[in-house]
Motif scaffolding. Structure first.
Motif, PDB file in Angstrom:
ATOM      1  N   LEU A   1       0.829  -1.214   0.000  1.00 44.49           N
ATOM      2  CA  LEU A   1       0.000   0.000   0.000  1.00 44.49           C
ATOM      3  C   LEU A   1       0.865   1.266   0.000  1.00 44.49           C
ATOM      4  O   LEU A   1       0.359   2.379   0.077  1.00 44.49           O
ATOM      5  CB  LEU A   1      -0.943   0.008   1.212  1.00 44.49           C
ATOM      6  N   GLU A   2       2.180   1.038  -0.043  1.00 41.80           N
ATOM      7  CA  GLU A   2       3.174   2.120  -0.115  1.00 41.80           C
ATOM      8  C   GLU A   2       3.179   3.042   1.105  1.00 41.80           C
ATOM      9  O   GLU A   2       3.457   4.236   1.004  1.00 41.80           O
ATOM     10  CB  GLU A   2       3.020   2.919  -1.420  1.00 41.80           C
ATOM     11  N   PHE A   3       2.825   2.464   2.274  1.00 38.76           N
ATOM     12  CA  PHE A   3       3.012   3.223   3.518  1.00 38.76           C
ATOM     13  C   PHE A   3       4.517   3.205   3.794  1.00 38.76           C
ATOM     14  O   PHE A   3       5.176   2.197   3.546  1.00 38.76           O
ATOM     15  CB  PHE A   3       2.280   2.562   4.697  1.00 38.76           C
ATOM     16  N   PRO A   4       5.080   4.296   4.332  1.00 36.05           N
ATOM     17  CA  PRO A   4       6.510   4.270   4.636  1.00 36.05           C
ATOM     18  C   PRO A   4       6.805   3.227   5.722  1.00 36.05           C
ATOM     19  O   PRO A   4       6.000   3.053   6.646  1.00 36.05           O
ATOM     20  CB  PRO A   4       6.794   5.689   5.149  1.00 36.05           C
ATOM     21  N   VAL A   5       7.910   2.510   5.575  1.00 35.99           N
ATOM     22  CA  VAL A   5       8.298   1.538   6.608  1.00 35.99           C
ATOM     23  C   VAL A   5       8.749   2.350   7.831  1.00 35.99           C
ATOM     24  O   VAL A   5       9.644   3.180   7.740  1.00 35.99           O
ATOM     25  CB  VAL A   5       9.442   0.625   6.107  1.00 35.99           C
ATOM     26  N   SER A   6       8.075   2.136   8.963  1.00 29.74           N
ATOM     27  CA  SER A   6       8.364   2.963  10.147  1.00 29.74           C
ATOM     28  C   SER A   6       9.119   2.161  11.205  1.00 29.74           C
ATOM     29  O   SER A   6       9.122   0.925  11.196  1.00 29.74           O
ATOM     30  CB  SER A   6       7.052   3.462  10.752  1.00 29.74           C
ATOM     31  N   ALA A   7       9.734   2.888  12.127  1.00 27.26           N
ATOM     32  CA  ALA A   7      10.427   2.242  13.253  1.00 27.26           C
ATOM     33  C   ALA A   7       9.420   1.422  14.062  1.00 27.26           C
ATOM     34  O   ALA A   7       9.740   0.322  14.540  1.00 27.26           O
ATOM     35  CB  ALA A   7      11.081   3.296  14.139  1.00 27.26           C
ATOM     36  N   PHE A   8       8.187   1.938  14.187  1.00 27.90           N
ATOM     37  CA  PHE A   8       7.147   1.224  14.949  1.00 27.90           C
ATOM     38  C   PHE A   8       6.925  -0.177  14.377  1.00 27.90           C
ATOM     39  O   PHE A   8       6.937  -1.170  15.103  1.00 27.90           O
ATOM     40  CB  PHE A   8       5.829   2.016  14.941  1.00 27.90           C
ATOM     41  N   SER A   9       6.719  -0.253  13.039  1.00 25.98           N
ATOM     42  CA  SER A   9       6.432  -1.546  12.399  1.00 25.98           C
ATOM     43  C   SER A   9       7.615  -2.498  12.530  1.00 25.98           C
ATOM     44  O   SER A   9       7.441  -3.685  12.807  1.00 25.98           O
ATOM     45  CB  SER A   9       6.086  -1.345  10.926  1.00 25.98           C
ATOM     46  N   CYS A  10       8.818  -1.975  12.334  1.00 27.52           N
ATOM     47  CA  CYS A  10      10.024  -2.812  12.466  1.00 27.52           C
ATOM     48  C   CYS A  10      10.177  -3.316  13.901  1.00 27.52           C
ATOM     49  O   CYS A  10      10.518  -4.481  14.127  1.00 27.52           O
ATOM     50  CB  CYS A  10      11.262  -2.035  12.047  1.00 27.52           C
ATOM     51  N   ASN A  11       9.898  -2.446  14.858  1.00 28.71           N
ATOM     52  CA  ASN A  11       9.990  -2.852  16.270  1.00 28.71           C
ATOM     53  C   ASN A  11       9.002  -3.971  16.591  1.00 28.71           C
ATOM     54  O   ASN A  11       9.288  -4.861  17.387  1.00 28.71           O
ATOM     55  CB  ASN A  11       9.743  -1.661  17.196  1.00 28.71           C
TER      56      ASN A  11
END
Length: 427
Positions: A89-99
């Protein structure tokens, strides 16, 4: 202090408000609703709900909420699907998601942590305090003290200072590894110059000092709180005195807590219940449960966990199993993963395949996705029973689990078709 509103009631209230147009929903409201649905009705229903959210509000917050709930449920397959969907969906990859992924892999598959860190590097995502905290905890859990120290150095070099919670994770791992001096140095750092002005540190210091066996220090820290304690300090003190097997002190803190807050929740009772369980005090545990029921407090997963542990500790495994079974039939709340494992491990020790399989099945019914830990326990039951396990490799494969070294070694022991010296002669 009252028992918190049940998540189901909150969900029903929010549904009523939306249905009656009492609220103008924005993305955060839809995300809050999604979170409640996931917690009360499960991930599938939450995913279905996303389709009903107006397209203009179906943004990153919605998918982040679903991802976090997949992680809470330890559902790696679904979490990875949601993460990839966010990328599609082309949302930016965020620190939250990676965490969130790091948190998941810390529990389920430590080998995948490196992939997430590589992705963060590629996407130029700076690790947050939470990222470092997860990495420190992972190294500590693997008993890699050198690796843990290296992460701490990197973190400080990047200008990220550890908070009290991160320091308490460090201290806990040092204490467990027997590095007493290192643990004590971290405790000094947590405490700071003056404990009375740094009151927030007491909550962490109480159980950590108990881990180091320092009853005098637990007493000193509790004295700072005693005249006007906060509820979380009482909980920490009960845990600390329990660890030191100072039951009377733990009970005294509980009494102080119940006088100050008339209506305690099941979480607060569970603190003392756990102390009784760890010290095999069945009668006292039963008395506390009666007191809890009389106070009209709602019993939930934390209490079930403490009761299950209480019966297991005194050797009444069948009674623990029966409590767990009743708890599993509770409509809205499911018992904790750990509660099932405590009972299963007892059956495994006995080589009781039938009951080990039964608990394994009940965990699945309760919505717990199979993990390596469950299969290791189940396979061990077959080993202890000296029985072959037909089709076990296929079962593991069907759950998308790749056996680690330990599980692979166990599987060779229960392989019904393995060659022996005698079978070679007969071939």
């Amino acid at each position: 202090m009252s028992c918190n509103l049940h998540p189901l009631l909150v969900l029903q209230l929010s549904e009523w408000l939306e249905a009656n147009n009492e609220l103008e929903f924005v993305e955060r409201d839809y995300a809050a609703r999604l979170d409640l649905i996931a917690k009360v009705r499960g991930l599938q229903k939450a995913e279905n709900y996303i389709e009903k959210v107006p397209a203009s509000f179906r943004g990153e917050v919605i998918y982040r909420t679903l991802l976090a709930n997949c992680v809470v449920a330890n559902n790696a397959k679904k979490a990875e699907e949601v993460f990839n969907k966010m990328k599609d969906l082309e949302f930016p990859v965020s620190a939250f998601s990676c965490n969130q992924l790091l948190l998941l892999y810390k529990r389920l598959d430590k080998k995948k942590i490196a992939d997430v860190l590589l992705l963060m590097e590629k996407q130029n995502i700076k690790p947050s305090l939470f990222t470092y905290r997860i990495l420190i905890d992972t190294k500590g859990m693997s008993n890699d003290m050198h690796g843990m120290d290296q992460i701490l150095e990197t973190m400080k070099a990047e200008g990220v200072q550890p908070d009290a919670y991160t320091l308490s994770i460090l201290a806990k791992h040092y204490a467990t590894a027997g590095l007493k001096e290192k643990a004590e140095a971290v405790l000094k750092e947590i405490e700071g110059e003056n404990l009375r002005t740094n009151r927030g540190a007491c909550r962490a210091l109480l159980p950590l000092n108990a881990m180091l066996g320092k009853a005098d220090e637990v007493g000193r820290v509790w004295k700072v709180c005693e005249s006007n304690p906060r509820i979380e300090e009482c909980m920490a003190a009960i845990e600390a005195w329990g660890k030191l097997k100072r039951i009377e002190e733990a009970e005294a803190v509980f009494d102080k807590m119940s006088k100050k807050w008339q209506k305690l929740s099941s979480k607060h009772y569970s603190a003392l219940l756990k102390v009784y369980a760890n010290n095999k005090m069945l009668t006292k545990g039963k008395d506390l449960l009666k007191r809890m029921a009389d106070s009209g407090c709602r019993i939930g997963p934390l209490t079930w966990d403490a009761i299950v542990k209480l019966y297991v500790e005194v050797g009444e495994v069948e009674k623990a199993d029966s409590v767990l079974n009743k708890a599993s039939q509770h409509n809205q709340l499911k018992p904790m993963f750990n509660s099932f494992m405590i009972v299963m491990e007892q059956y495994v020790k006995r080589g009781d395949i039938h009951n080990s399989e039964k608990i394994f099945y009940r965990m699945r019914q309760a919505g717990y996705i199979a993990r390596i830990k469950q299969f290791q326990a189940l396979v061990q039951a077959y080993i202890n029973a000296k029985a072959p396990a037909y089709g076990m490799r296929e079962r593991i494969k069907a759950d998308n689990i790749f056996p680690n070294k330990a599980l692979a070694a166990q599987l060779t022991q229960i392989d019904p078709f393995k060659k022996t010296a005698v079978s070679d002669l007969l071939d």
